[in-house]
Motif scaffolding. Structure first.
Motif, PDB file in Angstrom:
ATOM      1  N   ILE A 105      18.429  -0.250 -12.783  1.00 50.85           N
ATOM      2  CA  ILE A 105      17.701  -1.506 -12.648  1.00 50.85           C
ATOM      3  C   ILE A 105      16.197  -1.229 -12.769  1.00 50.85           C
ATOM      4  O   ILE A 105      15.691  -0.262 -12.189  1.00 50.85           O
ATOM      5  N   SER A 106      15.489  -2.061 -13.497  1.00 46.91           N
ATOM      6  CA  SER A 106      14.043  -1.905 -13.607  1.00 46.91           C
ATOM      7  C   SER A 106      13.386  -2.226 -12.267  1.00 46.91           C
ATOM      8  O   SER A 106      13.654  -3.286 -11.694  1.00 46.91           O
ATOM      9  N   PRO A 107      12.529  -1.351 -11.769  1.00 45.50           N
ATOM     10  CA  PRO A 107      11.846  -1.657 -10.504  1.00 45.50           C
ATOM     11  C   PRO A 107      10.823  -2.769 -10.695  1.00 45.50           C
ATOM     12  O   PRO A 107      10.309  -2.989 -11.799  1.00 45.50           O
ATOM     13  N   ASP A 108      10.552  -3.466  -9.627  1.00 45.40           N
ATOM     14  CA  ASP A 108       9.521  -4.515  -9.647  1.00 45.40           C
ATOM     15  C   ASP A 108       8.171  -3.839  -9.446  1.00 45.40           C
ATOM     16  O   ASP A 108       7.858  -3.346  -8.369  1.00 45.40           O
ATOM     17  N   THR A 109       7.339  -3.801 -10.489  1.00 41.48           N
ATOM     18  CA  THR A 109       6.047  -3.118 -10.421  1.00 41.48           C
ATOM     19  C   THR A 109       4.889  -4.086 -10.204  1.00 41.48           C
ATOM     20  O   THR A 109       3.727  -3.692 -10.268  1.00 41.48           O
ATOM     21  N   ARG A 110       5.195  -5.355  -9.949  1.00 46.71           N
ATOM     22  CA  ARG A 110       4.124  -6.335  -9.731  1.00 46.71           C
ATOM     23  C   ARG A 110       3.425  -6.061  -8.403  1.00 46.71           C
ATOM     24  O   ARG A 110       4.059  -5.735  -7.404  1.00 46.71           O
ATOM     25  N   TYR A 111       2.096  -6.226  -8.408  1.00 46.34           N
ATOM     26  CA  TYR A 111       1.332  -5.967  -7.197  1.00 46.34           C
ATOM     27  C   TYR A 111       1.439  -7.158  -6.246  1.00 46.34           C
ATOM     28  O   TYR A 111       1.399  -8.315  -6.661  1.00 46.34           O
ATOM     29  N   LYS A 112       1.557  -6.850  -4.937  1.00 44.87           N
ATOM     30  CA  LYS A 112       1.647  -7.885  -3.908  1.00 44.87           C
ATOM     31  C   LYS A 112       0.557  -7.642  -2.872  1.00 44.87           C
ATOM     32  O   LYS A 112       0.490  -6.571  -2.263  1.00 44.87           O
ATOM     33  N   PHE A 113      -0.299  -8.621  -2.681  1.00 37.50           N
ATOM     34  CA  PHE A 113      -1.393  -8.501  -1.716  1.00 37.50           C
ATOM     35  C   PHE A 113      -0.847  -8.453  -0.293  1.00 37.50           C
ATOM     36  O   PHE A 113       0.146  -9.108   0.030  1.00 37.50           O
ATOM     37  N   VAL A 114      -1.514  -7.686   0.558  1.00 40.91           N
ATOM     38  CA  VAL A 114      -1.068  -7.561   1.944  1.00 40.91           C
ATOM     39  C   VAL A 114      -1.502  -8.749   2.793  1.00 40.91           C
ATOM     40  O   VAL A 114      -1.024  -8.928   3.915  1.00 40.91           O
ATOM     41  N   GLY A 115      -2.403  -9.573   2.299  1.00 44.02           N
ATOM     42  CA  GLY A 115      -2.863 -10.734   3.060  1.00 44.02           C
ATOM     43  C   GLY A 115      -4.028 -11.403   2.371  1.00 44.02           C
ATOM     44  O   GLY A 115      -4.488 -10.952   1.319  1.00 44.02           O
ATOM     45  N   LEU A 156      -6.425   8.146 -17.857  1.00 43.49           N
ATOM     46  CA  LEU A 156      -5.811   7.224 -16.907  1.00 43.49           C
ATOM     47  C   LEU A 156      -4.401   7.668 -16.551  1.00 43.49           C
ATOM     48  O   LEU A 156      -3.469   6.882 -16.539  1.00 43.49           O
ATOM     49  N   TYR A 157      -4.264   8.965 -16.281  1.00 37.53           N
ATOM     50  CA  TYR A 157      -2.975   9.442 -15.801  1.00 37.53           C
ATOM     51  C   TYR A 157      -3.211  10.392 -14.639  1.00 37.53           C
ATOM     52  O   TYR A 157      -4.296  10.953 -14.483  1.00 37.53           O
ATOM     53  N   SER A 158      -2.196  10.531 -13.826  1.00 39.44           N
ATOM     54  CA  SER A 158      -2.352  11.286 -12.583  1.00 39.44           C
ATOM     55  C   SER A 158      -0.995  11.800 -12.148  1.00 39.44           C
ATOM     56  O   SER A 158       0.054  11.274 -12.551  1.00 39.44           O
ATOM     57  N   GLN A 159      -1.009  12.816 -11.304  1.00 40.63           N
ATOM     58  CA  GLN A 159       0.234  13.358 -10.762  1.00 40.63           C
ATOM     59  C   GLN A 159       0.490  12.899  -9.329  1.00 40.63           C
ATOM     60  O   GLN A 159       1.387  13.409  -8.674  1.00 40.63           O
ATOM     61  N   VAL A 160      -0.279  11.921  -8.856  1.00 38.17           N
ATOM     62  CA  VAL A 160      -0.067  11.444  -7.489  1.00 38.17           C
ATOM     63  C   VAL A 160       1.249  10.670  -7.405  1.00 38.17           C
ATOM     64  O   VAL A 160       1.677  10.020  -8.355  1.00 38.17           O
ATOM     65  N   LYS A 161       1.908  10.764  -6.267  1.00 38.93           N
ATOM     66  CA  LYS A 161       3.115   9.971  -6.038  1.00 38.93           C
ATOM     67  C   LYS A 161       2.700   8.515  -5.840  1.00 38.93           C
ATOM     68  O   LYS A 161       1.786   8.214  -5.081  1.00 38.93           O
ATOM     69  N   ASP A 162       3.384   7.621  -6.512  1.00 36.86           N
ATOM     70  CA  ASP A 162       2.955   6.221  -6.559  1.00 36.86           C
ATOM     71  C   ASP A 162       4.167   5.312  -6.413  1.00 36.86           C
ATOM     72  O   ASP A 162       4.505   4.534  -7.304  1.00 36.86           O
ATOM     73  N   ARG A 163       4.824   5.411  -5.269  1.00 42.13           N
ATOM     74  CA  ARG A 163       6.064   4.660  -5.059  1.00 42.13           C
ATOM     75  C   ARG A 163       5.851   3.145  -5.041  1.00 42.13           C
ATOM     76  O   ARG A 163       6.759   2.378  -5.322  1.00 42.13           O
ATOM     77  N   LYS A 164       4.647   2.713  -4.706  1.00 37.75           N
ATOM     78  CA  LYS A 164       4.360   1.271  -4.657  1.00 37.75           C
ATOM     79  C   LYS A 164       3.741   0.757  -5.954  1.00 37.75           C
ATOM     80  O   LYS A 164       3.324  -0.400  -6.018  1.00 37.75           O
ATOM     81  N   HIS A 165       3.669   1.605  -6.968  1.00 35.56           N
ATOM     82  CA  HIS A 165       3.208   1.212  -8.306  1.00 35.56           C
ATOM     83  C   HIS A 165       1.769   0.700  -8.302  1.00 35.56           C
ATOM     84  O   HIS A 165       1.414  -0.189  -9.089  1.00 35.56           O
ATOM     85  N   TYR A 166       0.926   1.292  -7.461  1.00 36.35           N
ATOM     86  CA  TYR A 166      -0.484   0.909  -7.469  1.00 36.35           C
ATOM     87  C   TYR A 166      -1.132   1.221  -8.829  1.00 36.35           C
ATOM     88  O   TYR A 166      -2.058   0.535  -9.252  1.00 36.35           O
ATOM     89  N   GLY A 167      -0.635   2.271  -9.483  1.00 36.87           N
ATOM     90  CA  GLY A 167      -1.186   2.618 -10.781  1.00 36.87           C
ATOM     91  C   GLY A 167      -1.036   1.500 -11.793  1.00 36.87           C
ATOM     92  O   GLY A 167      -1.911   1.317 -12.668  1.00 36.87           O
ATOM     93  N   ARG A 168       0.043   0.737 -11.708  1.00 37.38           N
ATOM     94  CA  ARG A 168       0.220  -0.399 -12.622  1.00 37.38           C
ATOM     95  C   ARG A 168      -0.828  -1.468 -12.356  1.00 37.38           C
ATOM     96  O   ARG A 168      -1.316  -2.123 -13.276  1.00 37.38           O
ATOM     97  N   LYS A 169      -1.191  -1.647 -11.099  1.00 40.72           N
ATOM     98  CA  LYS A 169      -2.250  -2.592 -10.759  1.00 40.72           C
ATOM     99  C   LYS A 169      -3.569  -2.147 -11.384  1.00 40.72           C
ATOM    100  O   LYS A 169      -4.307  -2.959 -11.957  1.00 40.72           O
TER     101      LYS A 169
END
Length: 540
Positions: free
Chosen positions: A79-89, A168-181
């Motif tokens: 399944i494709s993950p949801d990479t859309r950014y969601k604001f915390v507030g 614009l690439y990095s080896q940081v772990k990005d489980r919340k897809h901040y890089g897509r933002k």
């Protein structure tokens, strides 16, 4: 949507071949396939005579659940993950407090942008000038005009990444897809769409300038405020809580939430923070030289008959050698088709860096070849000792280059054989103001010189011609990363000063544009949550 990974096709395949590869993989008919979009495209060039493109695809089909069950044991169908950014507030109406962001490099830019998008109307303080004026100062210095210590490669809107390859690439772990933002905001600001899917996206300096301006305009349109030529000269702390800042303009700015995104060269700021007992530790970094070869040689070595192919572009490399001494030597910030640039931010010191434009069409390839160094072994005794070591090496480079901001340089063959260079070979230096041929062994510690001398012939085994006698070394490279770490806790605040949020490269939490942008987003979220909690409102 389903995500398919590891779809391989020849370099010169047709568009229809991509759809056919999906149909073959899923063993389904075209009528069931509604959409195919490219999420990521890379390449495998290990066989130079048969370079393969490797795709990650998002597809839409009639009955994805049935297909997913059919390929339950296949790790390449998911399944494709949801990479859309969601604001915390979102900031409540009537909130009088305003967060402050110190520094407008990639980290500060994204921290400010996120806070503005959430309605917090940040105040952003940048010691340097706005990006176009800063560009004039920087290019002026390269043309032998005076160095402006507050407006140069290191300081000013856009940060050090503005005068770089724009990677614009990095080896940081990005489980919340901040890089897509980060990438999405860059595209919205004018970056090429391809940065969303190519495996090693880059932008280049000229495109970055216009993008940074558009992002700043968005921040101010959302109620944020940007103050240029405004340095933070002091922090005011009461009972472990940040309560205000003293600015170079003479103003005292009250604040209880400040993102510290000053970059890795804000040495005076680091000392001020240390003097105010903000907890700082020394951290490892690396020192070395810039190395230049003809880009055509690198292309031929990496891509063989496909050198020059428009999809492949100018070839890069990434090299590591573990020395007999236990030290590691590696390539850093490789700039295909680029130039070596003067990156000094303090008078009487020479620093090198690398830069490329989007086209990467310059004659030379360059990268830093650097040696890892550690506080305990190489600069013990004080949290700021790494800064003093950097300054010492930069001063030696300045003197060796002629004390006029020319950089000391040496042919690779002469460096390896231990004799000074007297004339250039085929590789012409790209560094401006200019270079002075000399003996580079005088500018770095003996352990670094011996490590680099061991590494270059080893690298030649991976890239034939890397140790070519008339390749060029230019010194000195000292700003690979911050020499200090401003420690923060799980809440992203300084471990001993509440309300101060160390962030980005300068604090030791990023390395490059993308990771700095990601860290800016994380810290902006932490600031927003803290401010919402303090406002005693329901953040949901």
């Amino acid at each position: 949507m389903l995500r398919l990974t590891d779809i391989k096709l020849p370099l010169d395949h047709q568009d229809a071949d991509l759809t056919q590869a999906v149909l073959s993989k899923l063993a389904c008919s075209a009528q069931h396939l509604k959409q195919v979009s490219v999420f990521k495209r890379g390449f495998d060039a290990r066989n130079k005579h048969d370079i393969q493109l490797i795709y990650t695809l998002d597809i839409e089909v009639d009955d994805h659940e049935t297909l997913l069950a059919q390929f339950a044991n296949d790790p390449h169908v998911r399944i494709s993950p949801d990479t859309r950014y969601k604001f915390v507030g979102q900031a409540p109406k009537g909130l009088t407090q305003r967060p402050v962001v110190i520094g407008l490099g990639p980290c500060g830019l994204f921290a400010g942008l996120l806070l503005a998008q959430m309605g917090f109307k940040p105040i952003i303080l940048e010691r340097g000038k706005e990006v176009r004026e800063r560009t004039k100062d920087t290019f002026g210095f390269w043309r032998k005009k005076p160095l402006n210590p507050e407006s140069n490669v290191q300081f000013g809107e856009g940060g050090a990444g503005t005068f770089s390859d724009g990677k614009l690439y990095s080896q940081v772990k990005d489980r919340k897809h901040y890089g897509r933002k980060v990438l999405t905001e860059f595209v919205d600001a004018g970056a090429p769409d391809e940065i969303m899917y190519v495996s090693k996206p880059h932008i280049g300096t000229f495109k970055l300038v216009a993008m940074v301006e558009r992002m700043r305009a968005q921040i101010t349109a959302l109620g944020g405020e940007v103050r240029f030529s405004t340095r933070v000269d002091d922090v005011h702390i009461e009972n472990g809580q940040l309560i205000g800042l003293s600015l170079s303009t003479g103003e005292r700015l009250d604040c209880q939430h400040a993102v510290l995104a000053v970059g890795h060269s804000a040495r005076d700021t680091f000392k001020m923070l240390y003097d105010r007992n903000v907890y700082i530790e020394a951290k490892p970094f690396s020192v070395g030289f810039r190395i230049e070869h003809e880009q055509s040689m690198i292309d031929e070595c990496r891509f063989g008959p496909s050198a020059g192919h428009p999809i492949l572009g100018a070839a890069d490399y990434k090299l590591v050698h573990h020395c007999k001494s236990g030290r590691a030597v590696y390539s850093f910030c490789m700039c295909p088709g680029g130039t070596v640039v003067a990156a000094a931010s303090e008078e009487g010191r020479v620093v090198t860096n690398g830069m490329s434009q989007y086209s990467r069409h310059e004659r030379n390839a360059n990268s830093a070849i650097v040696v890892g160094i550690e506080p305990e072994k190489d600069f013990p005794g004080h949290p700021l000792a790494g800064i003093e070591l950097q300054r010492k090496l930069e001063e030696q480079a300045y003197a060796l280059g002629g004390s006029n901001y020319d950089a000391p340089a040496q042919l690779i063959g002469d460096f390896l054989s231990g004799k000074p260079s007297s004339e250039l070979g085929d590789v012409k230096p790209s560094y401006t103001p200019g270079v002075k041929l000399t003996d580079l062994s005088k500018v770095l510690p003996d352990y670094a010189i011996s490590a680099i001398r061991e590494a270059i012939p080893a690298f030649d085994k991976q890239i034939k011609g890397f140790a070519k006698a008339d390749g060029l070394l230019t010194g000195v490279e000292t700003r690979t990363s911050s020499p200090i770490s401003i420690k923060r806790g799980a809440d992203y605040q300084s471990v001993n000063v509440q309300g101060l949020y160390p962030a980005g490269e300068g604090a030791g939490y990023a390395g490059g544009i993308l990771s700095a942008g990601i860290d800016g987003i994380k810290v902006a979220e932490a600031v927003a949550l803290s401010m919402l909690e303090n406002s005693e409102l329901d953040i949901h």
